[in-house]
Structures are given as C-alpha cells and as structure tokens.
Design a protein around this motif. Sequence first.
Motif, short mmCIF file in Angstrom:
data_model
loop_
_atom_site.label_atom_id
_atom_site.label_comp_id
_atom_site.label_asym_id
_atom_site.label_seq_id
_atom_site.Cartn_x
_atom_site.Cartn_y
_atom_site.Cartn_z
N GLU B 53 -24.58 -24.96 -91.71
CA GLU B 53 -23.43 -25.77 -91.96
C GLU B 53 -22.04 -24.98 -91.39
OE1 GLU B 53 -23.53 -28.13 -96.23
OE2 GLU B 53 -23.78 -26.02 -96.40
N GLN B 54 -22.48 -23.61 -91.20
CA GLN B 54 -21.39 -22.77 -90.70
C GLN B 54 -21.52 -22.46 -89.22
OE1 GLN B 54 -23.14 -21.76 -93.48
NE2 GLN B 54 -21.69 -22.57 -94.90
N GLY B 55 -22.56 -23.40 -88.67
CA GLY B 55 -22.53 -23.46 -87.09
C GLY B 55 -23.45 -22.15 -86.55
N LEU B 56 -24.07 -21.56 -87.44
CA LEU B 56 -24.67 -20.08 -87.18
C LEU B 56 -26.33 -20.57 -86.57
CD1 LEU B 56 -23.76 -17.93 -90.12
CD2 LEU B 56 -22.59 -18.07 -88.04
N ILE B 57 -26.95 -19.94 -85.70
CA ILE B 57 -28.15 -20.39 -85.31
C ILE B 57 -29.31 -19.68 -85.88
CG2 ILE B 57 -29.65 -20.69 -83.43
CD1 ILE B 57 -26.99 -20.42 -81.59
N GLU B 58 -30.11 -20.08 -86.57
CA GLU B 58 -31.35 -19.51 -87.16
C GLU B 58 -32.71 -19.58 -86.52
OE1 GLU B 58 -31.70 -20.10 -91.47
OE2 GLU B 58 -29.66 -19.19 -91.75
N GLY B 59 -32.60 -20.26 -85.39
CA GLY B 59 -33.93 -20.08 -84.51
C GLY B 59 -34.02 -21.34 -83.56
N LEU B 60 -35.30 -21.36 -82.99
CA LEU B 60 -35.46 -22.46 -82.02
C LEU B 60 -36.80 -23.00 -82.44
CD1 LEU B 60 -34.89 -20.50 -78.68
CD2 LEU B 60 -33.12 -21.73 -79.83
N PHE B 61 -36.91 -24.18 -82.18
CA PHE B 61 -38.37 -24.83 -82.18
C PHE B 61 -38.81 -25.78 -80.97
CE2 PHE B 61 -39.78 -28.91 -84.41
CZ PHE B 61 -41.31 -28.86 -84.48
N ILE B 62 -39.77 -25.58 -80.61
CA ILE B 62 -40.47 -26.43 -79.61
C ILE B 62 -41.54 -27.14 -79.93
CG2 ILE B 62 -41.27 -26.35 -77.05
CD1 ILE B 62 -39.96 -23.71 -76.58
N GLU B 63 -41.46 -28.44 -79.86
CA GLU B 63 -42.52 -29.32 -80.71
C GLU B 63 -43.79 -29.53 -79.87
OE1 GLU B 63 -40.36 -33.36 -81.75
OE2 GLU B 63 -42.23 -33.59 -82.56
N TYR B 64 -43.77 -29.45 -78.40
CA TYR B 64 -45.10 -29.41 -77.74
C TYR B 64 -44.94 -28.15 -76.69
CZ TYR B 64 -46.02 -34.30 -79.33
OH TYR B 64 -46.40 -35.22 -80.38
N LYS B 98 -41.26 -5.78 -77.87
CA LYS B 98 -40.46 -4.81 -76.77
C LYS B 98 -41.04 -5.05 -75.62
CE LYS B 98 -37.36 -1.33 -76.27
NZ LYS B 98 -36.03 -1.61 -76.38
N GLY B 99 -42.26 -5.46 -75.14
CA GLY B 99 -43.00 -5.72 -73.90
C GLY B 99 -42.51 -7.03 -73.44
N VAL B 100 -42.14 -8.08 -74.40
CA VAL B 100 -41.85 -9.20 -73.78
C VAL B 100 -40.35 -9.46 -74.13
CG1 VAL B 100 -44.06 -10.15 -74.43
CG2 VAL B 100 -42.25 -10.31 -76.26
N GLU B 101 -39.57 -8.57 -74.19
CA GLU B 101 -38.16 -8.77 -74.37
C GLU B 101 -37.38 -9.45 -73.05
OE1 GLU B 101 -36.06 -5.70 -77.59
OE2 GLU B 101 -35.64 -5.51 -75.55
N PRO B 102 -37.65 -9.09 -71.94
CA PRO B 102 -37.09 -10.02 -70.80
C PRO B 102 -37.48 -11.59 -70.98
CG PRO B 102 -38.13 -7.99 -70.13
CD PRO B 102 -38.66 -8.16 -71.40
N LEU B 103 -38.81 -11.82 -71.25
CA LEU B 103 -39.13 -13.16 -71.46
C LEU B 103 -38.19 -14.05 -72.58
CD1 LEU B 103 -42.92 -13.51 -70.96
CD2 LEU B 103 -41.55 -14.53 -69.89
N LEU B 104 -38.26 -13.02 -73.65
CA LEU B 104 -37.35 -13.80 -74.86
C LEU B 104 -35.92 -13.80 -74.41
CD1 LEU B 104 -38.84 -11.26 -77.82
CD2 LEU B 104 -39.36 -13.60 -77.48
N LYS B 105 -35.23 -12.89 -73.73
CA LYS B 105 -34.06 -12.72 -73.15
C LYS B 105 -33.90 -14.25 -72.15
CE LYS B 105 -31.73 -8.90 -72.58
NZ LYS B 105 -31.52 -7.44 -72.34
N SER B 106 -34.76 -14.36 -71.42
CA SER B 106 -34.92 -15.46 -70.68
C SER B 106 -35.03 -16.72 -71.01
CB SER B 106 -36.07 -15.32 -69.66
OG SER B 106 -36.54 -16.50 -69.05
N MET B 107 -35.66 -16.94 -72.26
CA MET B 107 -35.68 -17.88 -73.23
C MET B 107 -34.28 -18.27 -73.71
SD MET B 107 -38.14 -19.23 -76.14
CE MET B 107 -39.76 -19.61 -75.27
N ALA B 108 -33.79 -17.39 -74.09
CA ALA B 108 -32.45 -17.31 -74.81
C ALA B 108 -31.25 -17.84 -73.83
CB ALA B 108 -31.94 -16.10 -75.29
N ASN B 109 -31.38 -17.54 -72.65
CA ASN B 109 -30.57 -18.01 -71.68
C ASN B 109 -30.64 -19.35 -71.27
OD1 ASN B 109 -29.33 -15.20 -71.68
ND2 ASN B 109 -30.77 -14.57 -70.05
N MET B 110 -31.95 -19.28 -70.98
CA MET B 110 -32.42 -20.97 -70.84
C MET B 110 -31.73 -22.03 -71.58
SD MET B 110 -36.16 -22.77 -70.67
CE MET B 110 -36.58 -22.25 -69.20
N VAL B 111 -31.61 -21.41 -73.21
CA VAL B 111 -31.07 -22.45 -74.02
C VAL B 111 -29.63 -22.60 -73.67
CG1 VAL B 111 -30.61 -22.83 -76.43
CG2 VAL B 111 -32.75 -22.02 -75.66
#
Lengths: 137, 132
Positions: B53-64, B98-111
Amino acid sequence: MTNTNKDNCFYSDSFKDYRGKPIKLCWSEELWITHLNKHPEIIDPLHTSELISKTVLEPSLVMTGYRPGNAKEMLVCYYKEHKRSESDVYYSKVVIGCSGPDLYVKTVFMGWALYIYVVQEKKYNFKELYRDKKTFL
Amino acid sequence: MINITDIFNIAKRDKWVMEYNPDLDSLYWSKPKISPSTQLKKFLQDFSLYITEQGLIEGLFIEYAKGNFISHNTEYAELINKMVKVNDIYVLPQNKVKGVEPLLKSMANMVGNETFDAVNKGLDLEKFVMTR
C-alpha cells in the motif's frame, strides 16, 4: 500448485464450474503455506474456497490448452473480473489441471493488471471456452 | 514513490529468495513471505510486481518462466539450473546467490528499463500501483 495424496489434505474442498463440472482441491499443509506466502490475498482456506468458487462458477473468461513446454497436461484457466478502470482490471485467476481422474485446482491468485497483460494464455494458442459478453479481457 | 530503479538493492536488503515451481512454471524472486497488504501489479509483458500500500516493492513474479520468459532470455536459465529441489519447488540456495548476482542485477535492470519504456508510452505508474 500440485495436488497431493488425498490422505494428506490439509485443505480440501470441491467446486462446480459454470458448466457444472466438478473440480477437486487437495493441498497439503506445506503446499498451503507455500501458496499463502506468495499470495497472501487468499487469507485462509475459507476465503480461498469462496474465491475459487466465484471464479469458476461465474467466470469472465475461460481458456484451455497446454502451457508452453508441457504438452502432457491440459489446463483450464478461469479468469474473473472484480473491478475495472479504463485501462486495468482487478481479477482472480484459477488454474485447473486435467491430468488426473478429476479436474483439480493447481493455483489461485488475484491481482491488478493492464488489460493487455492479463490473459497470458492468448500468447500460447489456448482456446477460449467461455467469454462473458461484458468482459474486457 | 515506487522505487523501480533500485530493485536489486531492495532484494539484497530484504533477503529476497528465488523460487521456481515446475508444476506451474512460475518463478518468484521475492521476500520469503509476502506482506498481507501487498498486491500483485502487472504492467509489464513478463513481470508482475508485488507492491505494498505504501508503494514498496516486495518481489517479482513470472507466470510462465521457462515456457516464455527464459525461452526469450536464455541467459536466465542459469538461475533455475543453480536451484536445488526443496519438497515440490526449487530454490536458489543463498550460497549460490553471489555467483549469479550479475544475472539478478540484469533482471532487476530489465524491470526498471521496461517500466521506463511503459511510462514513456503513457503508463501512469503512480496511479496504477496505488489503485486498490
């Protein structure tokens, strides 16, 4: 989410869809918690059953087909509009699996979406089984 | 104000977990337990966001996930490949993050980038995420 052995139902119920077809639900406690952690809007089994019942009995749109990468299990996806504005809709979605002897509930959730992004299955050649004339979906 | 550009740091701070449900082909990258006031908001092609309700992001969900998202963005298959089975779902263990941080960062940037595109095309993000 997957149904579990009937002897291990923490949350179980049965429903009838808009065609009168019976649908079963049987989730273990672990499955219930997993689901609740990601979809807190389901609140408790009582609310969840009401939501599923409303969605499958009076849907706005029903699609059937196979999800990409899995041609083994036919799915039926029931969508129900609850609120709408000019560009977005608050909807519930119930996904039913058809691989067992009974139709069964795999997942249920609610959310807001822009109209163009609600029905993902349109991308995967799912067939429309039912459409409420009033729906924007 | 929703902080769409800082998803990666929010995820680190709030100890988001990545989970994959093979039965539904759903991918979650979110707080382990989503807050009750949170709603799913979908204004992008592949991602839904959990927003309070405060506009804070708690996560991402990808259906397929595999059937759609990863089939078009194959580099992210590594995330699922590194997961371990815990009961009926797959979870990315903390020691593999730690090993996949670049991918996580890339996914976050994509959003973040896709959101900017949507806003540029006319999405009223503030209004959409605050509608209840």
